[in-house]
Each structure stands twice: as C-alpha cells, then as structure tokens.
Design a protein around this motif. Structure first.
Motif, mmCIF file in Angstrom:
data_model
loop_
_atom_site.group_PDB
_atom_site.id
_atom_site.type_symbol
_atom_site.label_atom_id
_atom_site.label_comp_id
_atom_site.label_asym_id
_atom_site.label_seq_id
_atom_site.Cartn_x
_atom_site.Cartn_y
_atom_site.Cartn_z
ATOM 1 N N ARG A 124 0.715 -1.423 -0.303
ATOM 2 C CA ARG A 124 -0.042 -0.161 0.020
ATOM 3 C C ARG A 124 1.318 1.186 0.354
ATOM 4 N NH1 ARG A 124 -2.480 -0.286 5.045
ATOM 5 N NH2 ARG A 124 -3.365 -2.342 4.360
ATOM 6 N N ALA A 127 2.161 2.011 -3.524
ATOM 7 C CA ALA A 127 1.530 2.489 -4.429
ATOM 8 C C ALA A 127 1.586 3.337 -4.017
ATOM 9 C CB ALA A 127 0.238 1.767 -4.477
ATOM 10 N N GLU A 128 0.970 3.857 -3.066
ATOM 11 C CA GLU A 128 1.343 5.635 -2.776
ATOM 12 C C GLU A 128 1.733 6.649 -3.227
ATOM 13 O OE1 GLU A 128 -0.223 5.919 1.623
ATOM 14 O OE2 GLU A 128 -2.283 4.968 1.390
ATOM 15 N N PRO A 130 5.698 6.608 -5.165
ATOM 16 C CA PRO A 130 6.274 5.917 -6.137
ATOM 17 C C PRO A 130 7.843 6.587 -6.279
ATOM 18 C CG PRO A 130 4.170 6.882 -7.795
ATOM 19 C CD PRO A 130 4.102 7.343 -6.314
ATOM 20 N N ALA A 160 6.138 -4.592 -6.205
ATOM 21 C CA ALA A 160 6.111 -3.168 -6.947
ATOM 22 C C ALA A 160 7.348 -3.472 -7.399
ATOM 23 C CB ALA A 160 5.987 -2.617 -5.201
#
Ligand SMILES: *Cc1c(COP(=O)(O)O)cnc(C)c1O
Length: 379
Positions: A124, A127-128, A130, A160
């Motif tokens: 998470r 993803a928030e 980069p 990721a």
C-alpha cells in the motif's frame, strides 16, 4: 558466592571458550597466512545467507551493527532518495535516524510495537508513493522480539519493482532469509556478535554484485561505502582487508563459524533458541509473571516480561540480585510498557534457561515481590 555471570542478553552474547581463546594472539591482517582464511570466511558467510556465487558477495565492515546498517542505506539509497521503513520498535526508530542523518528521506510506516509489519502494508505504501525506491526492514525487532514476515514483505517489494535492504542483525544465523531467492534484495546485513555467537567488531553485508556496481556514486563516505569494498576486493584480492580490522575478533569468528556448522547450521540454532525461549516464557509465566507478547507472536531471540506492578519491584536491584546468582540480563526496558528482558541466544542451553528461571523466582522471593497482575493486587 560470586561467579562470572552468563550473558542472557541479545548481544554481545555468551560465547564458547574456544571462541574467546582464539583472540589471545597477535595477527597481521595483510599476512599471507591471514589472507586465504579471510577470503574463506567471506565465502562461508555468503553461503549461510543463501548468496549465490557470482551474484552475491560478502562484504565485512569494521564495527557494529549500526555501522553496517548505515553502510547499506548509504550504498543502496541515493542521497535525497526515499526509503520506506516499517517501524514497530526501537531498531526501526534507529534505522529511520540513520537514514535521515545520512541525508536520505525516511518514510515510516508506524505500527504498534506488538504487531508485525505485513506485505500488504508495504504494498500500500509503495503504491501511494512512486518516489520510494527502497524498502528497509528490521527482520527481527530486537526490542520486542516481534519477527516481521520477510517472505511476504520481500514479495511485495518485488511485485512493486522496488529494492529491499534487510536488517537481520539480531536473528541472522537462526532466523532464515535466503537472499538468493529474493532478487529484489540488495543486501542483508548482520554482525558477528549475535546469533553467530562470536565477538563484537565486525559487520557483514551479503549484497548483490550488479547493485553494488550500479551504486558506485551513492555513499558520500569512503568508510561506509559497500561498493568500494567490492572494488577493493577486485583490485587487491578477496583476502585483502581495507583498513585495520578487529583482527582478533575475526580469528574468533572463524572458530564460531566452525561451531555453527558443527551444530548443524541455521536450523539447529533456531531449534536451540526456540527451545530456550519456550523454557523462559513458560517458566516465567509459571512464576506468575505476565509476558509482554502473546505466545504466538513471541520470537526466539529474547523474552520480555512486564515488570511486576508491586512497588517492591525495581529493575536495577532485580538485575543486581540476579547477577549475584550468575545470570546477567539487561538493566533497561525496550518496550512501551516497563518490561524486563531475558535473552535466549548465545552459547546457552535448556539447562541454563531453567537455571535462569529458578534464579528469577528466588530473586522475586528475596525482594518480596508479589507477582500478580495490577487488578489482582488492587483487589
Ligand atoms: C543489535 C542490533 C543492531 C545493531 O546494534 P549494534 O549495537 O550497533 O551492534 C541493529 N539492528 C538490530 C535489529 C539489532 O538487533
């Protein structure tokens, strides 16, 4: 009766007499008898970490665990780069400070101390943001003995497309992490004086060659540049040591590696420490003490117990009285609530743990400490 106490602490740990004896000599680090031994130690350590020949190298660095953690952050995170650090204890806090003072930008995931960092939390956060290039994780949080699930965290980092640094200082040699199976991992770092049961003085990184080559310009420090250690080895040979090492500690480390292998390596050490921690945990519960962690989250490195709420208890007198019985524990608490901690690692066995539990029981009796929960005392 006074005796030299045994160390029930998470490093530096109790060592075998042969490990200590190996230090009683004068050694020239650059000597041609020393060089092949140093090179062989590096290969053995790489193998313990699961590092693959040609793909990973072992880089020893003078100093303690903090130094090798700082070196990894400086080498693999560029200046001004963001590094995600799950924080569920004292060593997470320390890693954040090391990163910040090295001019990197730590992004913390704050997690209650008794809880683990999860792959989902890391996924998470990545993803928030980069801009986060690296995730740096304490594998076994020494303050609490919560073990973070490195397999799922490494998988989240891999998915990721980011990089991973593993601070395995407190558990390496007992709690497994196979760097060869995790291409996202730039490095795993650890020190000589915890589960490898040697003397303090040496930090180790097992790191990816391709990443060391790609990170030549990052460190901003000659001393703490792991890529320079690779460069040095390539230039002067794998037996060459850059700067004066704690060479007696290295001689002791070689003996400790022999003992590690003779015992059966990582699985055997994990089994011994797990049994040690189990005896401590159950034994102290049977004395009426309250564990800080539930059994299912209790790792094998240390056991924290709540300090009894009875005013007859005080930590330093408790530690002193235990020391008179040959058992030395830490004289500070590393959790949010006041606790005392008993180490399960080092050259200690089930019988030592039973002796420690018995000594704790006697000491509490001597101090007149009632070992009931706060509510029961009030009643
Ligand atoms: C012991 C430890 C360190 C380093 O401690 P030093 O006192 O610098 O050797 C770093 N991280 C963890 C998780 C540790 O347990």
């Amino acid at each position: 009766m006074t005796q030299t106490p045994l160390l029930f602490i998470p490093g530096p740990v109790q060592t075998h007499p042969r490990v200590k004896a190996a230090m009683a000599q004068d050694i020239a680090p650059w000597d041609n008898d020393t060089r092949p031994r140093y090179a062989a130690i590096r290969e053995r350590v790489r193998a313990i970490a699961g590092g693959r020949e040609g793909e990973h190298v072992c880089l020893p660095l003078q100093g303690c665990g903090h130094f090798i953690v700082e070196a990894a952050l400086r080498t693999f995170v560029p200046p001004g780069g963001k590094v995600l650090i799950p924080n569920n204890g004292n060593y997470g806090v320390r890693m954040i400070r090391l990163a910040r003072e090295a001019g990197r930008v730590p992004v913390a995931i704050d997690i209650p101390e008794s809880q683990v960092a999860t792959g989902a939390m890391v996924a998470r956060a990545l993803a928030e943001d980069p801009a986060i290039g690296t995730v740096s994780v304490v594998h076994s949080e020494t303050a609490t003995c919560v073990i973070n699930p490195m397999e799922e965290i490494a998988a989240a980092v891999q998915a990721a497309g980011r990089r991973l640094i593993v601070d395995a200082v407190s558990g390496f040699g007992a709690i497994p992490f196979d760097i060869g199976a995790h291409p996202a991992a730039d490095a795993i770092v650890f020190s000589s004086n915890k589960c490898l049961e040697a003397m303090p003085g040496i930090g180790f990184a097992v790191a990816r060659v391709d990443r060391l080559e790609a990170c030549r310009a990052n460190a901003g420090s000659w001393s703490f540049d792991l890529s320079d250690l690779l460069h040095h080895s390539r230039t002067f040979g794998w037996g060459s040591i850059r700067f004066t090492p704690a060479i007696q500690s290295l001689a002791a480390f070689e003996v400790a590696l022999d003992l590690f292998e003779a015992e059966g390596g990582q699985p055997a050490r994990l089994a011994r420490y797990s049994e040690n921690a189990r005896i401590l945990y159950n034994g102290m519960v049977a004395l009426g003490l309250t564990p800080w962690l539930p059994k299912e989250r209790q790792g094998p490195i240390i056991v924290n117990m709540h300090q009894p709420p009875d005013p007859a208890f005080a930590l330093q007198p408790f530690v002193d009285a235990l020391k008179r019985r040959g058992i030395l524990i830490s004289n500070f608490s590393t959790t949010d609530a006041p606790t005392f901690r008993v180490g399960a690692i080092g050259r200690l066995f089930a019988d030592d743990m039973r002796r420690a539990v018995a000594a704790i029981g006697e000491t509490l009796e001597e101090m007149g400490v009632r070992r009931l929960a706060k509510d029961d005392l009030a009643a």
